[in-house]
Write an enzyme that holds these catalytic residues in place. Structure first.
Site, mmCIF file in Angstrom:
data_model
loop_
_atom_site.group_PDB
_atom_site.id
_atom_site.type_symbol
_atom_site.label_atom_id
_atom_site.label_comp_id
_atom_site.label_asym_id
_atom_site.label_seq_id
_atom_site.Cartn_x
_atom_site.Cartn_y
_atom_site.Cartn_z
ATOM 1 N N GLU A 1 3.295 1.204 -8.397
ATOM 2 C CA GLU A 1 3.489 0.816 -6.991
ATOM 3 C C GLU A 1 2.192 0.310 -6.389
ATOM 4 O O GLU A 1 2.171 -0.688 -5.673
ATOM 5 C CB GLU A 1 4.002 2.013 -6.171
ATOM 6 N N HIS B 1 -4.952 7.750 0.160
ATOM 7 C CA HIS B 1 -5.769 6.993 -0.795
ATOM 8 C C HIS B 1 -7.206 7.517 -0.868
ATOM 9 O O HIS B 1 -8.141 6.748 -1.059
ATOM 10 C CB HIS B 1 -5.778 5.492 -0.473
#
Lengths: 337, 336
Positions: B200, B311
């Site tokens: 992804e 992240h």
């Protein structure tokens, strides 16, 4: 003495400038193995003395404090505003895990990270004014448990890398502390000087501790044992030492030429790996304060090369600690200055 | 849910290297559904419900996480790296990592702050200024432990923060994987396809293949999304707020979501008293971008967990949101 184990235990203790007692207590425990009278003063400075009835007294100094953070505000939502204590690299703060050393025990937290949609372009590094510590506590609980002035530290257990290298926060300057302990072990009772040891507090905020400890030590000469820069990607290799190549002997207008020369001579004579570190003025270590203590002290620096100074991932080679300690031990035995 | 998420987050699996996550998931869903692994490494699972569903529903989450990849080795034994997925250098510098198949410990270093000019201190470090140090004294020694092309993952534990929060790496999107495992292990009213997807973070690539294979009529993407409910961010800039339930978005940078499904989500939330919010910025994107245009088009909805510091090695989520998100997703799977 197991250098690795001692370093790991020392690095695991907290000692953000001005609040060094946890680290000082560990250092005191170790120092007591080699010296009879060891004390911690009201500031957190650790002192030890060993007298052999020699003509001169030498002070071996390393600083016990480490960089960190101090909480100066708690928001309504429970986020902690902090200021750096010592020279913190702001660029690496986002998303670092920290411990807030509250009076009721350590509280885990994460330094906030500003997502790209509200940061102002990626050329700008993180501005420390935008960062907070997120402990997950609500405003009331945070305010109750975390009084202003509470310190916080990088949370990262010491860890072994390949070979003899160790990564941890606070290697600056626990590596210096271990170096002195090891030198004392090596020299035993063969010192040509009476010895004072000081593990001084508040170096990172202006060498305050060394001003006190060197006054009290009333010594003739001194070696400040700190860390210095090892070459790494992004560094200028002409301005750095090399990791694994031994003690960095300081040469500077503010240091004793005689001592620097003697250290180099002893390293050569005893086949101890060494490198020189030339500085053009003050050294940025406790040596600056010690040199002008009372009516002046002949001072040298012996530095352990480390990478990534003032980060949670400082790296040191155990062999450099051992070789720095050997060099200092030879200097103590020599006793000719 | 917390234990399951913890185990999943602690697994290393950056894009293109999802096998550890895949094996873990296969072990958990074995016996509860039919499944296959496709050529890219996606797990496509079919869970039989009590009844047949009129229209085919695909529920998906991605297995991969962001990380780094070793591109070359320097003479001094340090490793040059590139980012896999969108990571800012501030999330990497000064952090600990694991390198390669042997999980060698390393740190991300740069020049010491003392040796950086005043101007450069105000700039984000460039990736080329950083390197991964595993303690090797030279290139030869480093190459005994690490090869070029190997993956680098964050060395980050799973910790509880305060009363309700957790901190870990890879919450994006092991959260979605955890929800799907739980759903597969439970009894469902209707037949459902579940897709655990690869890649992804590098362009919604697993989703493209899986959506083609499954050929669904409707899709539900389970994700984690940026929560910026931190000091300095006001109003809409907060995007979403932790503790306020799952995020159901009407639009992001990859997808305009199905109005029908969007309304259904809020209807269910209202009916069942589940906290639920929408995103207040058109930002981010996820596998829905690939899924909604699959074949002749798929009605798609995304339900996301609000996640701070996404992240990064230290993403933070709220356990109350974990529960309310699971509740809403469970209801949606019964009602779409």
């Amino acid at each position: 003495m197991d250098i690795k184990k001692t370093l790991i235990e020392l690095c695991s203790a907290y000692g953000v400038s001005g609040d060094e007692f946890s680290a000082s207590d560990v250092a005191k425990k170790y120092l007591s193995k080699y010296m009879t009278k060891v004390t911690v003063d009201g500031f957190g400075n650790v002192y030890g003395d060993m007298n052999f009835g020699r003509k001169k007294r030498i002070l071996l100094d390393a600083h016990i404090d480490q960089i960190g953070f101090i909480i100066n505000y708690v928001t309504e939502d429970g986020f902690l505003k902090f200021s750096p204590v010592g020279g913190v690299d702001t660029r690496l703060l986002p998303a670092q895990k920290v411990y807030v050393i509250s009076p009721n025990g350590d509280i885990s937290g994460v330094i906030t990270s500003v997502p790209p949609h509200i940061s102002k372009g990626d050329e700008k590094a993180t501005n420390i004014d935008d960062l907070y510590i997120d402990t997950g506590l609500d405003g009331d609980t945070a305010k109750r448990n975390i009084p202003l002035g509470t310190r916080a530290v990088f949370c990262a257990e010491p860890k072994e890398l390949l070979g003899d290298r160790i990564t941890s926060p606070a290697i600056d300057d626990r590596a210096g502390v271990v170096t002195i302990l090891r030198a004392l072990e090596l020299v035993g009772k063969d010192s040509g000087y009476d010895i004072s040891v000081a593990f001084s507090c508040m170096e990172e905020t202006g060498e305050s501790g060394a001003k006190m400890t060197s006054y009290n030590a009333e010594c003739d000469l001194a070696i400040a044992v700190d860390v210095s820069f090892a070459n790494a990607k992004g560094e200028d290799k002409n301005k750095c030492g090399e990791m694994g190549k031994g003690a960095m002997i300081g040469i500077s207008p503010t240091l004793s030429k005689e001592m620097s020369k003697a250290l180099i001579k002893l390293a050569e004579k005893n086949n101890i790996p060494y490198q020189t570190e030339v500085m053009s003025g003050e050294t940025g270590t406790d040596a600056d304060a010690i040199g002008v203590s009372r009516s002046g002290v002949m001072t040298a620096t012996v530095s352990v090369p480390i990478k990534y100074m003032h980060t949670p991932v400082e790296v040191v080679s155990v062999s450099d600690i051992e070789n720095s300690a050997r060099l200092i031990a030879e200097f103590l035995k020599d006793g000719t200055i | 849910m917390k234990e399951l998420l913890k185990e999943l987050c602690l697994l290393d699996g950056i894009s293109g290297d999802e096998q550890r996550v895949r094996e873990y998931i296969l072990d958990k869903i074995k016996g509860f559904c039919e499944y296959s692994v496709d050529n890219l490494g996606n797990i496509i699972a079919f869970k039989k419900g009590k009844n047949k569903r009129d229209k085919k529903l695909m529920v998906s989450a991605h297995m991969d996480e962001v990380g780094l990849i070793v591109t070359s080795v320097n003479d001094d034994g340090s490793l040059n790296v590139d980012t896999v997925g969108g990571i800012e250098t501030s999330a990497i510098i000064g952090k600990r990592v694991f390198v390669g198949e042997k999980r060698i410990s390393g740190v991300v270093g740069s020049a010491a702050i003392h040796n950086i000019s005043k101007e450069d201190r105000k700039k984000a470090p460039k990736l080329s200024d950083l390197s991964v140090d595993i303690g090797a004294p030279d290139k030869n020694e480093a190459l005994k432990y690490v090869s070029v092309g190997e993956c680098v993952t964050f060395d980050s534990d799973f910790t509880e923060l305060g009363d309700n929060k957790i901190k870990a790496k890879a919450i994006d999107d092991r959260f979605g994987c955890a929800v799907m495992i739980k759903l597969i292990q439970s009894e469902l009213d209707f037949d459902t396809f579940f897709a655990f997807l690869v890649q992804e973070e590098v362009g919604l690539r697993g989703a493209k293949a899986a959506a083609y294979s499954i050929a669904p009529d409707a899709a539900l993407v389970i994700e984690a999304t940026t929560a910026c409910d931190i000091p300095g961010a006001e109003e809409e800039k907060r995007v979403c707020v932790q503790g306020m339930g799952p995020v159901v978005s009407f639009m992001d940078r990859s997808t305009i979501y199905s109005k029908e499904l969007y309304s259904l989500a809020f209807e269910i939330a209202n009916e069942k008293g589940i906290l639920c919010q929408t995103k207040t910025m058109i930002a981010g994107g996820n596998d829905a971008g690939a899924i909604h245009t699959a074949r002749g088009g798929v009605k798609t909805l995304a339900v996301s967990l609000p996640c701070r510091y996404i992240h990064s090695p230290s993403s933070v989520a709220d356990m109350r949101d974990l529960e309310s998100s699971y509740e809403l997703i469970k209801q949606l799977v019964q009602r779409i």
